[in-house]
Each structure stands twice: as structure tokens, then as C-alpha cells.
Motif scaffolding. Structure first.
Motif, PDB file in Angstrom:
ATOM      1  N   ARG A   1      26.727  49.311  34.565  1.00  0.00           N
ATOM      2  CA  ARG A   1      27.522  48.135  34.912  1.00  0.00           C
ATOM      3  C   ARG A   1      27.667  48.062  36.422  1.00  0.00           C
TER       4      ARG A   1
ATOM      5  N   ALA B   1      33.636  42.572  36.889  1.00  0.00           N
ATOM      6  CA  ALA B   1      34.011  42.155  35.535  1.00  0.00           C
ATOM      7  C   ALA B   1      33.387  43.087  34.502  1.00  0.00           C
ATOM      8  N   GLY B   2      32.126  43.441  34.710  1.00  0.00           N
ATOM      9  CA  GLY B   2      31.458  44.347  33.780  1.00  0.00           C
ATOM     10  C   GLY B   2      32.054  45.738  33.811  1.00  0.00           C
TER      11      GLY B   2
ATOM     12  N   HIS C   1      35.163  46.481  34.669  1.00  0.00           N
ATOM     13  CA  HIS C   1      36.477  46.352  34.025  1.00  0.00           C
ATOM     14  C   HIS C   1      36.333  46.444  32.507  1.00  0.00           C
ATOM     15  N   ASP C   2      35.438  45.652  31.951  1.00  0.00           N
ATOM     16  CA  ASP C   2      35.272  45.634  30.494  1.00  0.00           C
ATOM     17  C   ASP C   2      34.769  46.982  29.977  1.00  0.00           C
ATOM     18  N   ALA C   3      33.880  47.626  30.740  1.00  0.00           N
ATOM     19  CA  ALA C   3      33.356  48.924  30.308  1.00  0.00           C
ATOM     20  C   ALA C   3      34.461  49.969  30.255  1.00  0.00           C
TER      21      ALA C   3
ATOM     22  N   ILE D   1      37.669  49.327  29.757  1.00  0.00           N
ATOM     23  CA  ILE D   1      38.517  48.977  28.606  1.00  0.00           C
ATOM     24  C   ILE D   1      37.904  49.540  27.325  1.00  0.00           C
ATOM     25  N   HIS D   2      36.583  49.416  27.201  1.00  0.00           N
ATOM     26  CA  HIS D   2      35.894  49.986  26.040  1.00  0.00           C
ATOM     27  C   HIS D   2      35.964  51.521  26.067  1.00  0.00           C
TER      28      HIS D   2
ATOM     29  N   TRP E   1      42.231  42.396  38.396  1.00  0.00           N
ATOM     30  CA  TRP E   1      43.313  42.328  37.420  1.00  0.00           C
ATOM     31  C   TRP E   1      44.392  41.335  37.860  1.00  0.00           C
TER      32      TRP E   1
ATOM     33  N   ALA F   1      42.034  48.823  33.307  1.00  0.00           N
ATOM     34  CA  ALA F   1      40.777  49.534  33.538  1.00  0.00           C
ATOM     35  C   ALA F   1      41.032  50.800  34.350  1.00  0.00           C
TER      36      ALA F   1
END
Length: 272
Positions: free
Chosen positions: A101, A105-106, A108-110, A112-113, A152, A166
Motif C-alpha cells: 500500500r 488512504a490505502g 489507513h484502510d490496511a 484498519i484491516h 483522519w 489506523a
């Protein structure tokens, strides 16, 4: 201790080095060879579960993250590579067991996962024999964390937590990673937000890799190892590895992008 003359570059292609790396036990990766002739490695299970890499610009942190991550991947680990420059770890895009990533944005999402995966693994109550080790390699962490905090703030609602979830996920991975076979290779400066206030930094990072450091950086990250070494202009790839209060001047292994991809996609081909 008598010093050994080291090559100015310790290439993965050096005779016998690849075989030495492949013979290491699972969870162990070679950092390089010390000036005392000793192989310097990190053991994620016997020591603290994470690695801190701290260098000035051009000090080789990207190379270090690539080399260590590749060795754990060769042993069957999976990896999440966070590459805010987007081009520092292009090798990671070629491998099926790696998630790369680059955008904030990527990233952050990674993360969170990652929090969800960490919770899932912790819910297994230590029954992790069939769960692959997960390496989280974070390049330029200081910049990444600042950008995550700003990201954020752009969509945080009034009742949402002030801290980026994140960033909170990353901190949780640092503290709970050992129990979940999640390990962070963290490229950061000593004042980075995720490390601020952590009195147990040395419990989290039993291996600290320093290159082109200032005396202040040494005092922050390696106070137990005595005064900082005298200022010098080391050859490329030379670093100081601090482990359990000992310091090893080390020539780090150099793996190129091509080395990593060829090794991991065709491990039986020794001609690559």
C-alpha cells in the motif's frame, strides 16, 4: 575485540551467503556480518517481537526493510508493506503473499484491516500453528503517521476518537503482536508519534538498527549501550546493531528488488 575487514558491499550474491541465510531457523533473519566476523541476526521469537530501524537519509533503511522482510517471506510469512513514497518497495507488488500500500488512504484502510486481523488472531488463544507469521514493514514511519493523522482529521466526526484508528491499530500491533505472530519492522526517527511516551520501547524492540545517527538519537535509542560511537563516514550499508546492551558494527546484507523477486518466486533457481 579484533576487527575484521569487511567488504564495502555484502551482496546477496556473495558466495555462500544465500545458503547461510536459507539455513537460518524460522523466525530468524540475517542482518549482516559484524566487524568481529560474527553473523548478526534478529530472532523474532527469542527476543522482542519487533525491529526498529533508524537512519538518516541515505542510511539504508529501505534496503534493511526489504532484506529482512524477504527473509521472513522465504520462511512462509505473509507481509503488509506500507510504502508512502509508493516506489521504494515495488518488489512487493510482484508477490502473492505481500500486500503493498502506498497511498495514505490505502495505508489507513490496511491498518484498519490489521486491527481486525490482530483481534482474530488473539481470539485463537495461542492456537497459531497454522497461521502464517505476519510482517508489517513500515517505511518512513514519521511521515506516514503525520499523514495518517491529517487524513483522519478530514473526515472525523465529533464523537469519533481524536486519535486516528489506523495509528491506534499500529500501536496495538506493537504491544500485542507477539501473542498474534504479528511483527513490525519500523523505520522511524526516535521522536515519532507512535513511540512517544513508550517507556517500554526497549521491550518492544530488542533489535535496534542505527546508521548515520546523531548523538541525540543514540542517547534516545541505545542508552544502555554506552556513549555513541565516534563520528565516522561508514561505507554504504554499514550500521550499528544494538541487541541486549551490546553493539555490533555490521555490514548489512544487500538484496536488490530483482534478488528478492527471483528468490521468492523461483527459490530453487540458484542461477538468478
Amino acid at each position: 575485540m579484533k576487527k575484521t575487514a569487511l567488504p564495502t558491499m555484502l551482496s546477496f550474491a556473495a558466495p555462500g551467503l544465500r545458503e547461510q541465510i536459507e539455513a537460518l531457523p524460522e523466525g530468524t533473519a540475517l542482518i549482516g556480518l559484524s566487524t568481529s566476523g560474527r553473523a548478526i541476526a534478529v530472532d523474532l521469537d527469542a527476543e522482542a517481537p519487533h525491529v526498529l530501524v533508524c537512519t538518516a537519509s541515505g542510511g539504508g533503511s529501505t534496503t534493511m526493510l526489504r532484506s529482512l522482510t524477504a527473509q521472513f517471506l522465504h520462511q512462509g510469512a505473509h507481509a503488509l508493506v506500507l510504502d508512502p513514497k509508493r516506489i521504494s518497495h515495488l518488489w512487493a507488488k510482484a508477490l502473492p503473499t505481500v500486500t503493498h500500500r502506498g497511498t495514505i488512504a490505502g495505508i489507513h484502510d490496511a491498518l484498519i484491516h490489521l486491527a481486525a486481523e490482530l483481534e482474530r488472531r488473539l481470539g485463537l488463544d495461542g492456537d497459531l500453528d497454522d497461521v502464517p507469521r505476519l510482517i508489517v514493514a513500515i517505511d518512513a514511519a514519521n511521515t506516514t503517521l503525520r499523514q495518517l493523522a491529517r487524513y483522519w482529521e478530514t473526515f472525523r466526526h465529533k464523537d469519533d476518537p481524536k486519535t486516528s484508528p489506523a495509528i491506534a491499530a499500529l500501536v496495538e500491533a506493537l504491544w500485542a503482536g507477539r501473542a498474534a505472530r504479528v511483527h513490525v519492522i519500523f523505520d522511524a526517527r526516535p521522536h515519532t508519534a507512535a513511540l512517544a511516551g513508550m517507556s517500554a520501547t526497549h521491550e518492544l524492540f530488542a533489535t535496534v538498527i542505527l546508521a548515520r545517527f546523531t548523538a541525540d538519537t543514540w542517547r534516545r535509542l541505545a542508552p544502555m549501550a554506552g556513549p555513541a560511537p565516534k563520528k565516522q563516514s561508514p561505507p554504504p550499508g554499514r550500521c550499528h546493531v544494538v541487541q541486549q546492551g551490546s553493539v555490533h558494527e555490521t555490514q548489512a546484507v544487500l538484496m536488490t528488488d530483482a534478488d528478492v523477486v527471483n528468490w521468492l518466486t523461483d527459490p530453487d533457481n540458484h542461477e538468478s
